[in-house]
Design an enzyme around this catalytic site. Structure first.
Site, PDB file in Angstrom:
ATOM      1  N   THR A 144       0.677  -1.225   0.131  1.00 28.59           N
ATOM      2  CA  THR A 144      -0.144   0.118  -0.125  1.00 28.59           C
ATOM      3  C   THR A 144       0.922   1.302   0.052  1.00 28.59           C
ATOM      4  O   THR A 144       0.503   2.219  -0.579  1.00 28.59           O
ATOM      5  CB  THR A 144      -0.986   0.024   1.204  1.00 28.59           C
ATOM      6  OG1 THR A 144      -1.861  -1.075   1.210  1.00 28.59           O
ATOM      7  CG2 THR A 144      -1.875   1.381   1.233  1.00 28.59           C
ATOM      8  N   GLN A 202      -6.197  -1.771  -2.095  1.00 26.81           N
ATOM      9  CA  GLN A 202      -5.502  -0.513  -1.630  1.00 26.81           C
ATOM     10  C   GLN A 202      -4.846  -0.313  -3.024  1.00 26.81           C
ATOM     11  O   GLN A 202      -3.947  -0.843  -3.697  1.00 26.81           O
ATOM     12  CB  GLN A 202      -4.614  -0.777  -0.656  1.00 26.81           C
ATOM     13  CG  GLN A 202      -5.083  -1.268   0.358  1.00 26.81           C
ATOM     14  CD  GLN A 202      -5.299  -2.624   0.941  1.00 26.81           C
ATOM     15  OE1 GLN A 202      -5.623  -3.660  -0.074  1.00 26.81           O
ATOM     16  NE2 GLN A 202      -5.268  -3.156   1.998  1.00 26.81           N
ATOM     17  N   GLN A 214     -10.419   2.325  -3.078  1.00 32.69           N
ATOM     18  CA  GLN A 214      -9.855   2.272  -1.824  1.00 32.69           C
ATOM     19  C   GLN A 214      -8.431   2.903  -1.529  1.00 32.69           C
ATOM     20  O   GLN A 214      -7.617   2.684  -2.356  1.00 32.69           O
ATOM     21  CB  GLN A 214      -9.693   0.663  -1.645  1.00 32.69           C
ATOM     22  CG  GLN A 214      -9.444   0.279  -0.025  1.00 32.69           C
ATOM     23  CD  GLN A 214      -9.405  -1.101   0.410  1.00 32.69           C
ATOM     24  OE1 GLN A 214      -9.873  -1.847  -0.776  1.00 32.69           O
ATOM     25  NE2 GLN A 214      -8.966  -1.693   1.333  1.00 32.69           N
ATOM     26  N   ASP A 215      -8.645   3.763  -0.504  1.00 34.46           N
ATOM     27  CA  ASP A 215      -7.110   4.261  -0.003  1.00 34.46           C
ATOM     28  C   ASP A 215      -6.764   5.312  -1.105  1.00 34.46           C
ATOM     29  O   ASP A 215      -5.468   5.637  -1.349  1.00 34.46           O
ATOM     30  CB  ASP A 215      -6.118   3.307   0.200  1.00 34.46           C
ATOM     31  CG  ASP A 215      -6.266   2.308   1.411  1.00 34.46           C
ATOM     32  OD1 ASP A 215      -7.379   2.590   2.114  1.00 34.46           O
ATOM     33  OD2 ASP A 215      -5.215   1.594   1.805  1.00 34.46           O
ATOM     34  N   ASP A 245     -12.106   3.736   3.178  1.00 34.30           N
ATOM     35  CA  ASP A 245     -11.053   4.526   4.122  1.00 34.30           C
ATOM     36  C   ASP A 245     -10.364   5.123   2.917  1.00 34.30           C
ATOM     37  O   ASP A 245      -9.072   5.537   2.994  1.00 34.30           O
ATOM     38  CB  ASP A 245     -10.013   3.444   4.377  1.00 34.30           C
ATOM     39  CG  ASP A 245     -10.618   2.267   5.029  1.00 34.30           C
ATOM     40  OD1 ASP A 245     -11.805   2.310   6.032  1.00 34.30           O
ATOM     41  OD2 ASP A 245     -10.069   1.300   5.356  1.00 34.30           O
ATOM     42  N   ARG A 286     -14.150   4.820  10.004  1.00 35.66           N
ATOM     43  CA  ARG A 286     -13.974   3.991  11.241  1.00 35.66           C
ATOM     44  C   ARG A 286     -12.550   4.038  11.934  1.00 35.66           C
ATOM     45  O   ARG A 286     -11.730   4.580  11.111  1.00 35.66           O
ATOM     46  CB  ARG A 286     -14.210   2.667  10.615  1.00 35.66           C
ATOM     47  CG  ARG A 286     -13.134   2.229   9.311  1.00 35.66           C
ATOM     48  CD  ARG A 286     -13.295   0.942   8.668  1.00 35.66           C
ATOM     49  NE  ARG A 286     -12.481   0.458   7.736  1.00 35.66           N
ATOM     50  CZ  ARG A 286     -12.240  -0.774   7.311  1.00 35.66           C
ATOM     51  NH1 ARG A 286     -13.067  -1.661   7.806  1.00 35.66           N
ATOM     52  NH2 ARG A 286     -11.396  -1.007   6.379  1.00 35.66           N
ATOM     53  N   TRP A 292      -9.123   3.135  13.059  1.00 37.98           N
ATOM     54  CA  TRP A 292      -8.150   2.275  12.505  1.00 37.98           C
ATOM     55  C   TRP A 292      -7.314   1.747  13.548  1.00 37.98           C
ATOM     56  O   TRP A 292      -6.965   0.689  13.815  1.00 37.98           O
ATOM     57  CB  TRP A 292      -7.394   2.987  11.269  1.00 37.98           C
ATOM     58  CG  TRP A 292      -6.358   1.948  11.032  1.00 37.98           C
ATOM     59  CD1 TRP A 292      -6.294   0.968  10.866  1.00 37.98           C
ATOM     60  CD2 TRP A 292      -5.211   2.600   9.829  1.00 37.98           C
ATOM     61  NE1 TRP A 292      -5.184   0.319  10.200  1.00 37.98           N
ATOM     62  CE2 TRP A 292      -4.486   1.284   9.470  1.00 37.98           C
ATOM     63  CE3 TRP A 292      -4.722   3.702   9.601  1.00 37.98           C
ATOM     64  CZ2 TRP A 292      -3.492   1.451   8.670  1.00 37.98           C
ATOM     65  CZ3 TRP A 292      -3.791   4.087   8.817  1.00 37.98           C
ATOM     66  CH2 TRP A 292      -3.112   2.738   8.272  1.00 37.98           C
TER      67      TRP A 292
END
Length: 590
Positions: free
Chosen positions: A357, A387, A409-410, A431, A495, A497
């Site tokens: 990532t 990711q 994502q990310d 996220d 959320r 982490w």
């Protein structure tokens, strides 16, 4: 004669014997007299010596009392300083070993704690490289360990910066308000870099990776604790000085001025660069050959190392398919384009295809003082690749103005240090704003999009691991709206982490796409730790009602203006100390 008679004994003695006897007797008397005198001399000498010795011992005892008292005082000071840390035992033992310094000043003890942390962290520098032969050629694990190498080196740099900042001129105070802010930021970033290494290994989810993870976790224990100790000490330094009755210099209490402009740490020249058109660049990048370079990476290579002067790169409209890294040695770079959707940096690195990532970023920047304006950063890997980062920033005092970040994502990895985003568009799914920077998003469009059929959306995932880190996500006066009419997936504000995750949404407009619960746990049906800090303040729109929000102990559906003010540009990222120099518009307060 009585004496002579007394020596005659019990029988008769003749005259000759008597004379001889008298001669011997006189000799004996002389010997006895001399012996008595010698004996008396010895006794007197012994007595005098004893008195002198006792007196000396008494004096020595008094002389030794001062260091003994000093040592007690040093120990008490160390204990007081270490009492504010999360690891008081390791703090006390590590600082006590340096007690020969005989200092009781919390600022000096803090300086010693930095040296302890750096010494321990430096031991890790070559460890990832040494572990690579043990992973049986696993390519993803090798790349992850190389990321660890980079992260450890960055952490060491942040410790070195902290120590260098404590070198002051004669009579100058070690700490000031701005320096405390810097130190908290750099130490927070050092901890984040160490944690990022572990996060990268943990996401691999293999037996070999798990073994390497455990070996590194054990090896990192001391460095992690010592860095945390330093962070705690500098975070509580004012309280420590007050408790130990040490006068607090007025410089420690200085604060930045309120301003409704960009954060004050921006130089006036940088503000002008952001607000004006027709800026004269140092180099021009153009795909059509009309500039000096055809790729952004070529332009980054010629940026002077650790330049205190702003280096400006103009990137003309076009699609630049490349992965760009502005490394930690490239300071004060400004990069501007022709506008969102016109100057585009595009990549597609992702975890599914074998990149960790951390390294998937289309554009990654670590050098301090980076500014981007009127550009788009995209990762085109798509939702099925998991990711895939469009931009990763670990640049301290960085600004992104009128930029867009597009992915799934990310999307946006706000990794570490102080960052500010103004009038930007951020699009993604899971996220899609994450990391452990101290970051403020102001007047931005934050746009969740439709993920894969079995996925839900989380706008944020904040990664604060230490109670004293000054990091968190602040979203102020933004528009949270869906990226398209087809958004049907459950969507949440974020959320938690990590154990101390911190996120505040305030004075923003929230669309009707939001699930009424607002937030979701990292682990399904398990409430996050009570140590998180999640809050909302004066939001509007159909998704802003908090009646059915989660009931976590660490979540606050509403906070006071005083509490919300802690997450403004001025308070949270000390904007009035650096943003004015960039000339970018910003709101300093609520």
């Amino acid at each position: 004669m009585d004496t002579v008679k007394s020596f005659k004994g019990y029988g008769k003695v003749d005259e000759h014997e008597d004379l001889e006897f008298r001669r011997k007797t006189r000799k004996r008397l002389i010997i006895i007299s001399v012996s008595v005198i010698l004996l008396l001399t010895i006794i007197v000498g012994a007595v005098v010596g004893t008195v002198i010795h006792k007196s000396k011992n008494d004096d020595d005892g008094q002389n030794e009392q001062t260091p003994s008292s000093s040592e007690t005082s040093v120990a008490q000071s160390i204990k007081a300083v270490c009492s504010v840390t999360q690891y008081p035992n390791s703090c006390f033992s590590s600082l006590s070993s340096l007690a020969a310094q005989k200092t009781t000043d919390p600022e000096e003890l803090f300086k010693l704690s930095l040296q302890v942390a750096l010494t321990e962290l430096s031991k890790l520098a070559s460890l990832p490289t040494k572990l690579i032969p043990k992973v049986n050629g696993d390519p993803l694990l090798v790349l992850t360990l190389r990321d660890c190498q980079t992260q450890f080196e960055d952490a060491i740099d942040q410790l070195n910066m902290s120590i260098s900042s404590m070198q002051v001129s004669q009579g100058e105070k070690l700490l000031s308000a701005s320096k405390i802010s810097d130190l908290r930021t750099w130490l927070s970033a050092a901890i984040t870099n160490e944690q990022s290494c572990l996060d990268g290994l943990q996401e691999l989810n293999s037996t070999t990776a798990a073994n390497v993870l455990e070996e590194l976790r054990v090896a990192m224990k001391n460095s992690t604790e010592f860095t945390s100790n330093s962070l705690a000490i500098v975070s509580k330094i004012l309280t420590l000085l007050e408790n130990l009755d040490i006068p607090i210099h007025r410089k420690l209490l200085d604060v930045g001025s309120d301003s409704d402009e960009f954060p004050a740490w921006m130089h006036p020249d940088d503000r002008r660069l952001l607000q004006e058109t027709g800026v004269t660049p140092d180099v021009v990048v153009a795909k059509d050959g009309s500039g000096k370079y055809k790729t952004i990476e070529e332009a980054v290579v010629v940026v002077p190392k650790k330049s205190v002067k702003r280096f400006v790169i103009y990137v003309k409209a076009g699609m630049y398919v490349e992965n760009v890294v502005v490394d930690k040695s490239k300071w004060n770079v400004m990069m501007y384009g022709d506008g969102i959707g016109k100057t585009i940096v595009s990549g597609r690195s992702n975890v599914k295809d074998g990149t960790p990532t951390f390294s998937t970023a289309t554009f990654a920047v670590a050098g301090k003082g980076f500014i981007a304006k009127d550009m788009s950063f995209i990762n085109t890997a798509g939702p099925e690749k998991h990711q895939a980062v469009a931009l990763r920033s670990g640049s301290d005092l960085s600004v992104f103005y009128r930029c867009s970040f597009d992915g799934y994502q990310d999307t946006l990895y706000a990794h570490s240090n102080r960052q500010f985003y103004r009038e930007c568009d951020i699009t993604g799914t899971i996220d899609f704003i994450f990391g452990n920077a101290a970051v403020v998003f102001q007047n931005c469009n934050i746009r969740p999009r439709q993920p894969m059929s079995n996925q839900f959306n989380t706008i944020t995932a904040q990664g604060k691991t230490d109670a004293n880190q000054n990091s968190g996500i602040s979203i102020q006066k933004c528009q949270l709206v869906s990226a398209g009419a087809n958004l049907t997936a459950k969507t949440y504000l974020g959320r938690p982490w990590k154990p101390y995750s911190t996120t505040v949404i305030m004075q923003s407009t929230i669309g009707g796409f939001l699930d009424p619960a607002g937030w979701i746990s990292w682990v399904s049906n398990v409430d996050p730790p009570t140590t998180i800090y999640y809050a909302e303040y004066m939001n509007t729109g159909p998704g802003a009602t908090t009646d059915n929000r989660v009931k976590w102990a660490g979540y606050k559906p509403t906070i006071s203006a005083t509490e919300a003010a802690k997450f403004t540009v001025d308070s949270f990222i000390q904007g009035s100390q650096w943003l004015p120099e960039t000339k970018v518009t910003y709101g300093a307060t609520l």
